[in-house]
Motif scaffolding. Structure first.
Motif, mmCIF file in Angstrom:
data_model
loop_
_atom_site.group_PDB
_atom_site.id
_atom_site.type_symbol
_atom_site.label_atom_id
_atom_site.label_comp_id
_atom_site.label_asym_id
_atom_site.label_seq_id
_atom_site.Cartn_x
_atom_site.Cartn_y
_atom_site.Cartn_z
ATOM 1 N N GLU A 516 0.832 -1.199 0.000
ATOM 2 C CA GLU A 516 0.000 0.000 0.000
ATOM 3 C C GLU A 516 0.869 1.252 0.000
ATOM 4 O O GLU A 516 1.964 1.266 0.578
ATOM 5 N N PRO A 517 0.409 2.346 -0.623
ATOM 6 C CA PRO A 517 1.219 3.573 -0.724
ATOM 7 C C PRO A 517 1.612 4.162 0.622
ATOM 8 O O PRO A 517 2.675 4.769 0.749
ATOM 9 N N GLU A 518 0.760 3.982 1.647
ATOM 10 C CA GLU A 518 1.046 4.593 2.948
ATOM 11 C C GLU A 518 2.193 3.904 3.685
ATOM 12 O O GLU A 518 2.707 4.432 4.674
ATOM 13 N N PHE A 519 2.559 2.699 3.232
ATOM 14 C CA PHE A 519 3.565 1.937 3.970
ATOM 15 C C PHE A 519 4.888 2.700 4.070
ATOM 16 O O PHE A 519 5.500 2.750 5.141
ATOM 17 N N PHE A 520 5.326 3.298 2.986
ATOM 18 C CA PHE A 520 6.641 3.941 2.978
ATOM 19 C C PHE A 520 6.722 5.052 4.020
ATOM 20 O O PHE A 520 7.685 5.132 4.783
ATOM 21 N N VAL A 521 5.706 5.904 4.083
ATOM 22 C CA VAL A 521 5.728 7.024 5.020
ATOM 23 C C VAL A 521 5.751 6.522 6.460
ATOM 24 O O VAL A 521 6.549 6.992 7.287
ATOM 25 N N GLN A 522 4.892 5.547 6.757
ATOM 26 C CA GLN A 522 4.850 5.045 8.129
ATOM 27 C C GLN A 522 6.109 4.258 8.476
ATOM 28 O O GLN A 522 6.587 4.307 9.623
ATOM 29 N N ALA A 523 6.662 3.540 7.510
ATOM 30 C CA ALA A 523 7.903 2.802 7.767
ATOM 31 C C ALA A 523 9.038 3.763 8.106
ATOM 32 O O ALA A 523 9.838 3.518 9.019
ATOM 33 N N CYS A 524 9.119 4.859 7.369
ATOM 34 C CA CYS A 524 10.154 5.857 7.653
ATOM 35 C C CYS A 524 9.966 6.452 9.047
ATOM 36 O O CYS A 524 10.940 6.671 9.787
ATOM 37 N N GLU A 525 8.721 6.724 9.426
ATOM 38 C CA GLU A 525 8.451 7.320 10.734
ATOM 39 C C GLU A 525 8.845 6.363 11.864
ATOM 40 O O GLU A 525 9.487 6.766 12.838
ATOM 41 N N ARG A 526 8.477 5.093 11.752
ATOM 42 C CA ARG A 526 8.849 4.119 12.792
ATOM 43 C C ARG A 526 10.359 3.927 12.835
ATOM 44 O O ARG A 526 10.948 3.803 13.911
ATOM 45 N N THR A 527 10.977 3.904 11.682
ATOM 46 C CA THR A 527 12.431 3.753 11.637
ATOM 47 C C THR A 527 13.112 4.939 12.305
ATOM 48 O O THR A 527 14.043 4.774 13.113
ATOM 49 N N ARG A 528 12.654 6.140 11.980
ATOM 50 C CA ARG A 528 13.236 7.342 12.603
ATOM 51 C C ARG A 528 13.110 7.296 14.118
ATOM 52 O O ARG A 528 14.065 7.571 14.848
ATOM 53 N N GLY A 536 21.150 5.806 16.763
ATOM 54 C CA GLY A 536 21.827 5.242 15.595
ATOM 55 C C GLY A 536 22.211 3.803 15.876
ATOM 56 O O GLY A 536 21.382 2.995 16.288
ATOM 57 N N ARG A 537 23.462 3.465 15.589
ATOM 58 C CA ARG A 537 24.017 2.136 15.912
ATOM 59 C C ARG A 537 23.174 1.003 15.319
ATOM 60 O O ARG A 537 22.849 0.042 16.001
ATOM 61 N N ALA A 538 22.823 1.101 14.041
ATOM 62 C CA ALA A 538 21.864 0.151 13.476
ATOM 63 C C ALA A 538 22.189 -0.229 12.048
ATOM 64 O O ALA A 538 22.844 0.507 11.311
ATOM 65 N N PHE A 539 21.689 -1.412 11.666
ATOM 66 C CA PHE A 539 21.591 -1.838 10.282
ATOM 67 C C PHE A 539 20.133 -1.679 9.859
ATOM 68 O O PHE A 539 19.229 -2.170 10.554
ATOM 69 N N CYS A 540 19.891 -1.009 8.750
ATOM 70 C CA CYS A 540 18.570 -0.979 8.130
ATOM 71 C C CYS A 540 18.661 -1.816 6.860
ATOM 72 O O CYS A 540 19.361 -1.434 5.914
ATOM 73 N N LEU A 541 17.990 -2.967 6.844
ATOM 74 C CA LEU A 541 18.117 -3.921 5.748
ATOM 75 C C LEU A 541 16.846 -3.942 4.915
ATOM 76 O O LEU A 541 15.739 -4.000 5.455
ATOM 77 N N HIS A 552 16.748 6.148 2.769
ATOM 78 C CA HIS A 552 17.976 6.871 3.127
ATOM 79 C C HIS A 552 17.827 8.355 2.802
ATOM 80 O O HIS A 552 18.189 9.223 3.616
ATOM 81 N N GLU A 553 17.307 8.663 1.633
ATOM 82 C CA GLU A 553 17.145 10.069 1.240
ATOM 83 C C GLU A 553 16.200 10.804 2.183
ATOM 84 O O GLU A 553 16.459 11.941 2.588
ATOM 85 N N SER A 557 17.750 13.931 6.174
ATOM 86 C CA SER A 557 17.488 15.286 6.670
ATOM 87 C C SER A 557 16.784 15.287 8.020
ATOM 88 O O SER A 557 16.566 16.351 8.608
ATOM 89 N N GLU A 558 16.440 14.091 8.532
ATOM 90 C CA GLU A 558 15.680 14.025 9.775
ATOM 91 C C GLU A 558 16.476 13.465 10.944
ATOM 92 O O GLU A 558 16.022 13.541 12.088
ATOM 93 N N LEU A 559 17.627 12.890 10.684
ATOM 94 C CA LEU A 559 18.411 12.256 11.748
ATOM 95 C C LEU A 559 19.803 12.860 11.819
ATOM 96 O O LEU A 559 20.411 13.169 10.781
ATOM 97 N N PRO A 560 20.356 12.997 13.033
ATOM 98 C CA PRO A 560 21.680 13.602 13.184
ATOM 99 C C PRO A 560 22.825 12.601 13.089
ATOM 100 O O PRO A 560 23.981 12.963 13.308
ATOM 101 N N TYR A 561 22.510 11.342 12.783
ATOM 102 C CA TYR A 561 23.538 10.298 12.789
ATOM 103 C C TYR A 561 24.152 10.121 11.401
ATOM 104 O O TYR A 561 23.503 10.396 10.388
#
Length: 705
Positions: A516-528, A536-541, A552-553, A557-561
């Motif tokens: 679903e189109p909404e997945f990307f936005v929510q996935a980025c938010e949970r990841t952030r 930080g200190r993570a692998f995003c696979l 990544h793009e 602009s949202e994370l200081p790591y």
């Protein structure tokens, strides 16, 4: 050991007092291992695994072992292998899936065992492409075909190094770029090898490697070399001394979960524009160096280049792949990707002239080489030309029902080129034939040829689970069926780690379906949010390159790591940057799901975007699914689910690598909870503590170790 191929000189007959200790004397509390310099903790599973391997050797049986991370499996198979070699004079080949494990075995585990057991006869072998061909080097020196100042500088560096190296292993040249085009002109790949007719045979690095292997009790290789060697020996008319690996009584495959893919690659056939160009280049270089080239040969090589380029340019275009292919997603690069080549008959009707023109060019070159007398290089070059012609005929005309034919176009700069946003004007075209099912091939060429074959990995089993199609494959059934392994003994050794204490599996609630189109936005938010908690200190696979790059793009602009992206530097460089950079986050696809070991707090989180199902439109995957369905099976439950389970276990396995490691695992795909097959994934994973609460994630990191 001072070099990758150093062999301890053969010792005289060992006195009884110098015999290797029994497994009990070595692994038991108070035994040899406990008295060594290694930090010792008796591991019941390690001893159990070693005993099972030794018994399989004694009984001449095959064995498959899932050994959880932390078992200490390398020592568990090294000692039985050494005992078999020393006491029964049966050489053992140990094959690993990654170069990292191969190097760990030879440069760490073997020297450790030598420190407590005395000298051991062990050697380490890589694929031929890792070694310098002296004959090519001398030919290029006498008839230089170098491109620019950079290649000239590299050539002088390699020529100077050749005078001092004892191995010819390119890894010794730290200054040689990974992408060096010059090395491909100088390496010792078998298709250009002249064998014993080569004037530099006695001083050849491959000849030296063979001799050392024959003197060794244990030969450490990797899966690529093992199956490349097997493929050479299986060729019709192959001489008795074909290949580089010596005879052995037993084989141990570590990281055996990826054997099917590796075997498929080497039992298949591939042609590309590069292979034709390399043939023409080597003919010109070698014959000019011997002053044996003729105007007719020069004309023939030019024709081979020209006709091959015309042929590959005429092949059908490659559309964008829009699925979760686990390799490269190329929505923005429609000229790149993989596609089935089912319309071969139609292609021959429409573009048959380009095909026959290429065959005629190869036939002409072969005839010109036949005219050369008393030129050592001519027979090998002629054989190589004939082999390319035979492969081309197979790729266009074969009706083998167990083969899938497909085309791939790859960016000339690979994934790194795509990561930088490069266009698709420069690419290489590959025409491929891959076996759909390698089980019968492996049964005959591997399991029937060695008295004992041991397969081991931390990820080989799949949990059982009721499905709408009946019962899914479970236990070792999937891997055994795919590899043609019948009547093998089986053993599962639980991990030594305390997973409920060391790892928290977070499954975010209310996530949309990944499609679903909404997945990307929510996935980025949970990841952030999770990365903020873990600092930080993570692998995003990721399962696709496009999703990795887009995430990544967005997060840059949202994370200081420091956010490291696969493709912007070689894999080993990125790993070193990750280890050395506090708070770093590494974004990666398939190559970072396995074979990566980062211990300590630097890696405290692994995030996976979606369940790693192979994309159904991939030509090889589709052919395998169609074959399973045609035989009455369920392609999804018999192939896709178990394959994805093993891949997910590999990805999550990056987090906990020692008794001191701890951290959080997050899977963003809600299908693991919503779909019936999700239970199979959950039951197949180690016993992580499970939560759907972000508060639990915060509390996990707030709590003391």
């Amino acid at each position: 050991m001072s070099s990758p191929l150093q062999i301890v000189p053969a010792e005289p007959e060992q006195p009884a007092s110098a015999r290797l200790p029994s497994l009990h004397d070595f692994f038991s509390p108070g035994g040899v291992l406990s008295r060594s310099g290694l930090e010792f903790e008796h591991r019941k599973g390690q001893y159990e695994m070693a005993r099972a391997i030794e018994k399989a050797f004694a009984d001449k049986r095959h064995l498959i072992v899932e050994a959880g991370t932390g078992t200490g499996k390398t020592l568990a198979y090294l000692l039985p292998a050494l005992r078999l070699a020393r006491e029964r004079q049966q050489r053992v080949i140990i094959s690993t899936g990654t170069k990292n494990l191969q190097e760990q075995l030879f440069f760490k585990d073997v020297p450790f065992l030598e420190s407590i057991l005395g000298p051991l006869k062990v050697c380490y072998m890589k694929g031929r492409g890792n070694y310098l061909c002296k004959h090519k080097l001398y030919a290029l020196r006498d008839s230089p075909l170098l491109s620019g100042l950079e290649e000239i500088s590299q050539f002088h560096a390699i020529a100077a190094w050749e005078k001092t190296t004892s191995t010819g292993d390119r890894a010794e040249i730290d200054t040689l770029p990974e992408s060096s085009g010059l090395w491909a002109k100088l390496d010792a790949r078998g298709e250009a090898c002249l064998g014993q007719t080569c004037p530099d045979w006695e001083g050849c690095f491959i000849t030296a490697m063979r001799r050392k292997a024959l003197e060794s009790d244990i030969v450490i290789v990797n899966h690529h070399l093992f199956f490349a060697d097997m493929a050479i020996k299986l060729q019709a008319g192959a001489p008795a001394d074909a290949g580089v690996l010596p005879a052995a009584g037993a084989v141990i495959f570590d990281e055996a979960h990826d054997l099917e893919e590796t075997a498929s690659n080497f039992f298949g056939i591939g042609l590309s524009t590069q292979r034709f160009d390399e043939l023409a280049r080597d003919v010109e270089t070698m014959l000019r160096a011997k002053k044996a080239s003729t105007a007719a040969i020069e004309s023939a090589t030019a024709m081979v280049r020209d006709r091959a380029r015309t042929f590959f340019a005429a092949l059908p275009g490659v559309p964008a792949i829009r699925g979760e292919d686990g390799r490269v997603e190329v929505r923005s690069y429609p000229a790149l990707g993989r596609m089935p080549f089912e319309q071969r008959a139609e292609f021959l009707e429409e573009s048959g002239d380009t095909y026959t023109g290429t065959l005629n060019a190869l036939e002409r070159l072969e005839s010109e080489l036949e005219r050369l007398k008393d030129v050592d290089e001519a027979p090998g070059l002629r054989k190589r030309t004939a082999e390319i012609a035979a492969h081309l005929k197979f790729l266009l005309e074969s009706q083998d029902p167990n083969t899938v034919f497909w085309i791939e176009r790859r960016a000339a700069g690979g994934v790194r080129n795509l990561a930088r946003g490069a266009g698709h004007a420069s690419y290489h075209t590959h025409l491929q034939a891959t076996p759909i099912d390698v089980s019968q091939l492996l049964a005959a060429a591997l399991f029937e040829q060695y008295s004992s074959v041991v397969l081991t990995s931390a990820t080989l089993t799949v949990a059982s689970g009721a499905t709408s199609a009946g019962n899914s494959v479970s236990g070792f059934e999937h891997i055994s069926r795919r590899l043609g392994l019948a009547l093998a003994r089986e053993l599962v050794v639980p991990s030594h780690f305390d997973y409920p204490r060391q790892a928290l599996l977070y499954l975010p609630p209310e996530m949309p379906d990944p499609r679903e189109p909404e997945f990307f936005v929510q996935a980025c938010e949970r990841t952030r949010r999770v990365l903020e908690i873990t600092q930080g200190r993570a692998f995003c696979l990721f399962t696709s390159y496009a999703q990795m790059r887009a995430t990544h793009e967005r997060l840059s602009s949202e994370l200081p790591y420091p956010l490291l992206l696969q493709g912007t530097a070689p894999r080993n460089v990125l790993l070193e940057q990750f280890r050395d950079t506090p708070g770093a986050v590494l974004f990666g696809t398939s190559s970072f799901w396995q074979g990566v070991d980062v211990q300590g707090e630097q890696l405290s989180c692994v995030i996976i975007d979606r369940l790693p199902f192979a994309v159904p439109s991939d030509p090889v995957v589709k052919a395998r699914m169609d074959a399973i369905a045609a035989s009455g099976g369920s392609a999804f439950f018999d192939y896709q689910v178990p394959s994805a389970v093993i891949t997910l276990k590999q990805g999550f396995g990056r987090l906990v690598r020692s008794l001191k490691d701890r951290g959080v695992l997050m899977l963003l795909d809600p299908r693991i909870l919503r779909q019936r097959y999700g239970r199979i994934f959950l039951d197949s994973l180690p016993p992580y503590r499970l939560t759907q609460s972000m508060d639990d994630v915060e509390a996990f990191f707030a709590a003391p170790d």
